[in-house]
Scaffold this motif. Structure first.
Motif, PDB file in Angstrom:
ATOM      1  N   PRO A   1       0.814  -1.216   0.000  1.00 14.88           N
ATOM      2  CA  PRO A   1       0.000   0.000   0.000  1.00 14.88           C
ATOM      3  C   PRO A   1       0.848   1.266   0.000  1.00 14.88           C
ATOM      4  CG  PRO A   1       0.003  -1.011   2.167  1.00 14.88           C
ATOM      5  CD  PRO A   1       0.689  -1.979   1.247  1.00 14.88           C
ATOM      6  N   ARG A   2       0.362   2.290  -0.674  1.00 17.98           N
ATOM      7  CA  ARG A   2       1.109   3.540  -0.788  1.00 17.98           C
ATOM      8  C   ARG A   2       1.356   4.182   0.571  1.00 17.98           C
ATOM      9  NH1 ARG A   2      -1.071   9.199  -3.477  1.00 17.98           N
ATOM     10  NH2 ARG A   2       0.935  10.301  -3.471  1.00 17.98           N
ATOM     11  N   ASN A   3       0.372   4.070   1.477  1.00 14.91           N
ATOM     12  CA  ASN A   3       0.490   4.765   2.761  1.00 14.91           C
ATOM     13  C   ASN A   3       1.135   3.912   3.851  1.00 14.91           C
ATOM     14  OD1 ASN A   3      -1.596   2.993   3.211  1.00 14.91           O
ATOM     15  ND2 ASN A   3      -3.102   4.543   3.806  1.00 14.91           N
ATOM     16  N   ALA A   4       1.831   2.853   3.464  1.00 14.10           N
ATOM     17  CA  ALA A   4       2.491   1.992   4.453  1.00 14.10           C
ATOM     18  C   ALA A   4       3.466   2.743   5.360  1.00 14.10           C
ATOM     19  CB  ALA A   4       3.198   0.835   3.755  1.00 14.10           C
ATOM     20  N   PRO A   5       4.208   3.765   4.877  1.00  7.98           N
ATOM     21  CA  PRO A   5       5.136   4.456   5.778  1.00  7.98           C
ATOM     22  C   PRO A   5       4.461   5.264   6.881  1.00  7.98           C
ATOM     23  CG  PRO A   5       5.769   4.799   3.475  1.00  7.98           C
ATOM     24  CD  PRO A   5       4.397   4.209   3.478  1.00  7.98           C
TER      25      PRO A   5
ATOM     26  N   ARG B   1       7.281  10.110   8.631  1.00  5.62           N
ATOM     27  CA  ARG B   1       7.488  10.453  10.047  1.00  5.62           C
ATOM     28  C   ARG B   1       7.563  11.968  10.190  1.00  5.62           C
ATOM     29  NH1 ARG B   1      12.597   6.970  11.577  1.00  5.62           N
ATOM     30  NH2 ARG B   1      12.083   7.667  13.688  1.00  5.62           N
ATOM     31  N   ASP B   2       8.711  12.561   9.863  1.00  3.76           N
ATOM     32  CA  ASP B   2       8.801  14.022   9.846  1.00  3.76           C
ATOM     33  C   ASP B   2       9.237  14.540   8.472  1.00  3.76           C
ATOM     34  OD1 ASP B   2      11.325  12.981  10.233  1.00  3.76           O
ATOM     35  OD2 ASP B   2      11.596  13.861  12.208  1.00  3.76           O
TER      36      ASP B   2
ATOM     37  N   LEU C   1      19.792  16.072   5.633  1.00  3.81           N
ATOM     38  CA  LEU C   1      19.057  16.446   6.830  1.00  3.81           C
ATOM     39  C   LEU C   1      19.947  16.315   8.055  1.00  3.81           C
ATOM     40  CD1 LEU C   1      15.684  14.569   6.149  1.00  3.81           C
ATOM     41  CD2 LEU C   1      16.419  16.827   5.348  1.00  3.81           C
ATOM     42  N   VAL C   2      19.673  17.146   9.039  1.00  2.97           N
ATOM     43  CA  VAL C   2      20.343  17.044  10.337  1.00  2.97           C
ATOM     44  C   VAL C   2      19.342  16.413  11.304  1.00  2.97           C
ATOM     45  CG1 VAL C   2      21.479  18.267  12.201  1.00  2.97           C
ATOM     46  CG2 VAL C   2      21.720  19.089   9.834  1.00  2.97           C
ATOM     47  N   VAL C   3      19.740  15.324  11.945  1.00  2.27           N
ATOM     48  CA  VAL C   3      18.833  14.572  12.811  1.00  2.27           C
ATOM     49  C   VAL C   3      19.460  14.413  14.188  1.00  2.27           C
ATOM     50  CG1 VAL C   3      17.621  12.373  13.147  1.00  2.27           C
ATOM     51  CG2 VAL C   3      17.891  13.326  10.831  1.00  2.27           C
ATOM     52  N   GLY C   4      18.662  14.641  15.229  1.00  2.00           N
ATOM     53  CA  GLY C   4      19.112  14.442  16.607  1.00  2.00           C
ATOM     54  C   GLY C   4      17.988  13.873  17.438  1.00  2.00           C
ATOM     55  N   ASP C   5      18.299  12.868  18.253  1.00  2.00           N
ATOM     56  CA  ASP C   5      17.279  12.206  19.076  1.00  2.00           C
ATOM     57  C   ASP C   5      16.113  11.724  18.227  1.00  2.00           C
ATOM     58  OD1 ASP C   5      18.713  12.609  21.433  1.00  2.00           O
ATOM     59  OD2 ASP C   5      17.831  14.605  21.714  1.00  2.00           O
ATOM     60  N   ASP C   6      16.447  11.190  17.056  1.00  2.00           N
ATOM     61  CA  ASP C   6      15.456  10.613  16.136  1.00  2.00           C
ATOM     62  C   ASP C   6      14.409  11.628  15.680  1.00  2.00           C
ATOM     63  OD1 ASP C   6      14.603   8.462  14.593  1.00  2.00           O
ATOM     64  OD2 ASP C   6      13.072   7.872  16.049  1.00  2.00           O
ATOM     65  N   ARG C   7      14.833  12.889  15.529  1.00  2.00           N
ATOM     66  CA  ARG C   7      13.980  13.935  14.994  1.00  2.00           C
ATOM     67  C   ARG C   7      14.797  14.833  14.092  1.00  2.00           C
ATOM     68  NH1 ARG C   7       9.202  15.779  17.029  1.00  2.00           N
ATOM     69  NH2 ARG C   7       9.267  16.861  15.016  1.00  2.00           N
TER      70      ARG C   7
END
Length: 335
Positions: free
Chosen positions: A58-62, A146-147, A222-228
């Motif tokens: 499905p397209r919206n699986a993520p 996610r983000d 992207l810069v990612v910290g603490d999984d965000r």
């Protein structure tokens, strides 16, 4: 209680089959997303022998949730589909986890499955959806759903008032940046591979009026910290290639749509070009230019949300019920 194809209650839902049953189906539905399951539900309730072939992609699986579907707002897509599969089983609809690799036209449609089976069907519903081809920026694919987002109607409320970035990838990116400003007043449009001179004077005036900041230059990652996500890094001239970082916590992107129209093309369906790819020409019920073949969901357009897809599957199925009824009556009358 659930029914099998003979109308007898089996008492439980056994899940997807490993292969279809023998014999001729009234309808084969290609695709087990919202459109395909909705069509199958209506067809099963109309007592038509129906098979759903679902590749399970499905397209919206993520996404962890879906929004904007009245009474189902916030439901996990996987849960939505699981309930749909249980519902169609009540009416004797079969579902196999497989992929349709080819379809031949004759008195019936010969539907060839990757697993080695070939089934016959009087009518087809093509609900093969589309795939989102994401910009090739490090981190984008890993965080998609996610983000890293693409649809403010799907996710805007959940991330409202955060710092938004919009990654430009084409002529629709200005519109996307303007649209997401409805959900946040801190929006930055990163031009990335779009040249500044490609923006019109009206584009710039609208962006300014909406409070959208425009940042030229290619995005390196992207810069990612603490999984965000904490920021977007531009490419630079230093030996490391690292440039300045602009703070943001949500990045909107515009994926390239890759419609799942391969089967329709092999059947000779007429397609029309749109800004989001080529899609089949259909009437109000989803009937394509190939007699006996309907299409629904993202197989007919980029912007079909879950609620639209379910509605489209329903419309296609009701049209097929009437079509088969008239075909049978005319055959009995010899006309």
């Amino acid at each position: 209680m659930f029914e099998n194809n003979t109308g007898q209650h089996t008492g439980r839902h056994e899940g997807p089959r490993t292969g279809p049953s023998a014999g001729r189906y009234d309808v084969v539905v290609v695709g087990g997303g919202a459109a395909g399951l909705s069509a199958a539900l209506v067809l099963g309730r109309a007592r038509l022998r129906t098979l759903v072939v679902d590749a399970g992609e499905p397209r919206n699986a993520p996404s962890s949730h879906m929004q904007g579907y009245l009474s189902r707002d916030g439901m996990a897509p996987a849960e939505f589909l699981a309930i749909g599969r249980e519902e169609i089983a009540r009416y004797g609809v079969e579902l196999v986890r497989d992929r349709v690799v080819d379809v031949g036209r004759g008195e019936d449609f010969a539907v060839e499955l990757a697993g080695g089976h070939t089934v016959r069907a009087r009518r087809l519903v093509v609900a093969t959806g589309l795939k989102d081809e994401l910009p090739k920026v490090p981190g984008v694919a890993e965080r998609f759903g996610r983000d890293v987002l693409h649809c403010p109607f799907c996710h805007g409320w959940e991330v409202r008032d955060e710092r938004f970035g919009v990654l430009a990838s084409g002529p629709m990116s200005v519109h996307q940046a303007l649209l997401v400003s409805r959900w946040s007043k801190e929006v930055t449009l990163f031009l990335h591979t779009v040249a500044e001179e490609e923006l019109t004077d009206l584009d710039l005036r609208r962006l300014a009026a909406a409070g959208v900041r425009v940042v030229p230059g290619e995005v390196a990652g992207l810069v990612v910290g603490d999984d965000r996500i904490t920021g977007v890094r531009l490419a630079g001239d230093s030996p490391s290639g690292a440039g300045p970082v602009h703070a943001c916590s949500v990045l909107f992107v515009g994926p390239r749509a890759v419609p799942g129209t391969g089967l329709l093309e092999r059947l000779g369906a007429e397609l029309e070009e749109t800004p989001h790819g080529a899609y089949p020409v259909v009437d109000r019920t989803g009937l394509t230019t190939v007699p006996g073949v309907w299409a629904a969901g993202n197989a007919i357009g980029f912007a079909e949300q879950v609620v639209h897809a379910a509605s489209g599957g329903y419309r296609a199925a009701t049209a097929i019920v009437g079509d088969l009824l008239m075909a049978d009556l005319d055959a009995a009358l010899g006309v």
